[in-house]
Write a protein that holds these residues in place. Structure first.
Motif, PDB file in Angstrom:
ATOM      1  N   GLU A  64      72.006  13.409 -10.632  1.00  0.00           N
ATOM      2  CA  GLU A  64      71.886  12.437  -9.545  1.00  0.00           C
ATOM      3  C   GLU A  64      72.843  12.836  -8.425  1.00  0.00           C
ATOM      4  N   SER A  65      72.653  12.266  -7.244  1.00  0.00           N
ATOM      5  CA  SER A  65      73.561  12.469  -6.119  1.00  0.00           C
ATOM      6  C   SER A  65      73.981  11.117  -5.579  1.00  0.00           C
ATOM      7  N   ASP A  66      75.270  11.009  -5.239  1.00  0.00           N
ATOM      8  CA  ASP A  66      75.743   9.756  -4.658  1.00  0.00           C
ATOM      9  C   ASP A  66      75.525   9.769  -3.145  1.00  0.00           C
ATOM     10  N   GLU A  67      75.979   8.711  -2.467  1.00  0.00           N
ATOM     11  CA  GLU A  67      75.752   8.582  -1.025  1.00  0.00           C
ATOM     12  C   GLU A  67      76.447   9.675  -0.212  1.00  0.00           C
ATOM     13  N   ASN A  68      77.459  10.342  -0.808  1.00  0.00           N
ATOM     14  CA  ASN A  68      78.159  11.437  -0.129  1.00  0.00           C
ATOM     15  C   ASN A  68      77.528  12.798  -0.415  1.00  0.00           C
ATOM     16  N   GLY A  69      76.489  12.796  -1.245  1.00  0.00           N
ATOM     17  CA  GLY A  69      75.832  14.052  -1.604  1.00  0.00           C
ATOM     18  C   GLY A  69      76.479  14.767  -2.777  1.00  0.00           C
ATOM     19  N   ASP A  70      77.456  14.107  -3.411  1.00  0.00           N
ATOM     20  CA  ASP A  70      78.107  14.701  -4.575  1.00  0.00           C
ATOM     21  C   ASP A  70      77.233  14.477  -5.809  1.00  0.00           C
ATOM     22  N   ASP A  71      77.102  15.531  -6.604  1.00  0.00           N
ATOM     23  CA  ASP A  71      76.276  15.459  -7.804  1.00  0.00           C
ATOM     24  C   ASP A  71      77.056  14.859  -8.965  1.00  0.00           C
ATOM     25  N   TYR A  72      76.333  14.158  -9.831  1.00  0.00           N
ATOM     26  CA  TYR A  72      76.902  13.649 -11.071  1.00  0.00           C
ATOM     27  C   TYR A  72      75.796  13.587 -12.115  1.00  0.00           C
ATOM     28  N   PHE A  73      76.206  13.520 -13.382  1.00  0.00           N
ATOM     29  CA  PHE A  73      75.262  13.528 -14.490  1.00  0.00           C
ATOM     30  C   PHE A  73      75.130  12.130 -15.086  1.00  0.00           C
ATOM     31  N   VAL A  74      73.888  11.751 -15.406  1.00  0.00           N
ATOM     32  CA  VAL A  74      73.594  10.477 -16.043  1.00  0.00           C
ATOM     33  C   VAL A  74      72.896  10.789 -17.367  1.00  0.00           C
ATOM     34  N   PRO A  75      73.430  10.286 -18.487  1.00  0.00           N
ATOM     35  CA  PRO A  75      72.771  10.544 -19.774  1.00  0.00           C
ATOM     36  C   PRO A  75      71.350   9.967 -19.787  1.00  0.00           C
ATOM     37  N   VAL A  76      70.420  10.727 -20.354  1.00  0.00           N
ATOM     38  CA  VAL A  76      69.037  10.265 -20.504  1.00  0.00           C
ATOM     39  C   VAL A  76      68.908   9.704 -21.909  1.00  0.00           C
ATOM     40  N   GLU A  77      68.533   8.434 -21.994  1.00  0.00           N
ATOM     41  CA  GLU A  77      68.436   7.784 -23.291  1.00  0.00           C
ATOM     42  C   GLU A  77      67.025   7.328 -23.635  1.00  0.00           C
ATOM     43  N   ASP A  78      66.112   7.380 -22.678  1.00  0.00           N
ATOM     44  CA  ASP A  78      64.729   6.954 -22.894  1.00  0.00           C
ATOM     45  C   ASP A  78      64.015   7.981 -23.771  1.00  0.00           C
ATOM     46  N   LYS A  79      63.563   7.554 -24.951  1.00  0.00           N
ATOM     47  CA  LYS A  79      62.936   8.460 -25.929  1.00  0.00           C
ATOM     48  C   LYS A  79      61.692   9.148 -25.367  1.00  0.00           C
ATOM     49  N   GLU A  80      60.882   8.433 -24.611  1.00  0.00           N
ATOM     50  CA  GLU A  80      59.670   9.017 -24.037  1.00  0.00           C
ATOM     51  C   GLU A  80      60.016  10.157 -23.078  1.00  0.00           C
ATOM     52  N   ILE A  81      61.041   9.949 -22.261  1.00  0.00           N
ATOM     53  CA  ILE A  81      61.453  10.985 -21.310  1.00  0.00           C
ATOM     54  C   ILE A  81      62.086  12.156 -22.047  1.00  0.00           C
ATOM     55  N   THR A  82      62.943  11.882 -23.033  1.00  0.00           N
ATOM     56  CA  THR A  82      63.573  12.987 -23.753  1.00  0.00           C
ATOM     57  C   THR A  82      62.541  13.825 -24.503  1.00  0.00           C
ATOM     58  N   ASP A  83      61.528  13.174 -25.084  1.00  0.00           N
ATOM     59  CA  ASP A  83      60.469  13.925 -25.772  1.00  0.00           C
ATOM     60  C   ASP A  83      59.697  14.800 -24.784  1.00  0.00           C
ATOM     61  N   ALA A  84      59.346  14.237 -23.627  1.00  0.00           N
ATOM     62  CA  ALA A  84      58.608  15.000 -22.615  1.00  0.00           C
ATOM     63  C   ALA A  84      59.438  16.180 -22.112  1.00  0.00           C
ATOM     64  N   LEU A  85      60.723  15.955 -21.885  1.00  0.00           N
ATOM     65  CA  LEU A  85      61.593  17.032 -21.411  1.00  0.00           C
ATOM     66  C   LEU A  85      61.783  18.105 -22.473  1.00  0.00           C
ATOM     67  N   TYR A  86      61.890  17.691 -23.721  1.00  0.00           N
ATOM     68  CA  TYR A  86      62.026  18.663 -24.790  1.00  0.00           C
ATOM     69  C   TYR A  86      60.771  19.527 -24.894  1.00  0.00           C
ATOM     70  N   ASN A  87      59.604  18.917 -24.761  1.00  0.00           N
ATOM     71  CA  ASN A  87      58.345  19.687 -24.750  1.00  0.00           C
ATOM     72  C   ASN A  87      58.345  20.706 -23.621  1.00  0.00           C
ATOM     73  N   GLU A  88      58.772  20.287 -22.428  1.00  0.00           N
ATOM     74  CA  GLU A  88      58.837  21.200 -21.282  1.00  0.00           C
ATOM     75  C   GLU A  88      59.834  22.323 -21.539  1.00  0.00           C
ATOM     76  N   TYR A  89      60.966  21.971 -22.139  1.00  0.00           N
ATOM     77  CA  TYR A  89      61.976  22.973 -22.485  1.00  0.00           C
ATOM     78  C   TYR A  89      61.389  24.019 -23.426  1.00  0.00           C
ATOM     79  N   LEU A  90      60.663  23.570 -24.457  1.00  0.00           N
ATOM     80  CA  LEU A  90      60.056  24.505 -25.408  1.00  0.00           C
ATOM     81  C   LEU A  90      59.043  25.413 -24.725  1.00  0.00           C
TER      82      LEU A  90
END
Length: 119
Positions: A64-90
């Motif tokens: 993610e990026s804040d209002e100053n344009g600085d990047d930061y990380f947000v943990p992904v906890e949604d199972k549907e999104i993590t499964d989809a991302l893992y499939n893409e990773y594979l």
């Protein structure tokens, strides 16, 4: 041979990301992969000190990026999104390694009815 180990060490240092937990403690992560998925960037990270994690486990963060344009990380906890991302990773992993398809043997990822027969 020693030069190869030195190069590996230098590359590993470049892939280290330091994040702070909610208590302000710094935690070092190895960046396993980044992935552009549905116009959002995600990072697959693994702590350098695994603790309770297995060697093949990763944590997933959304960039993610804040209002100053600085990047930061947000943990992904949604199972549907993590499964989809893992499939893409594979899929990306298989493509980069010259494989037509990837099967982890769990059949939940590749959805092939004959998956169990290929183990």
């Amino acid at each position: 041979m020693a030069e190869d180990k030195e190069n590996e060490s230098m590359l590993a240092d470049e892939d280290i990301i330091v994040l702070q937990d909610e208590d302000g403690k710094e935690i070092e992560f190895v960046q396993i992969a980044t992935l552009d998925y549905k116009d959002e960037w995600y990072a697959f990270l693994q702590p350098t000190e695994l603790g309770d994690m297995e060697e093949d486990e990763m944590l997933l963060f959304k960039l993610e990026s804040d209002e100053n344009g600085d990047d930061y990380f947000v943990p992904v906890e949604d199972k549907e999104i993590t499964d989809a991302l893992y499939n893409e990773y594979l899929k990306e992993y298989a493509a980069q390694n010259g494989e037509e398809e990837f099967c982890d043997g769990a059949c939940s990822m590749c959805n092939k009815s004959d998956c169990g027969d290929r183990q």
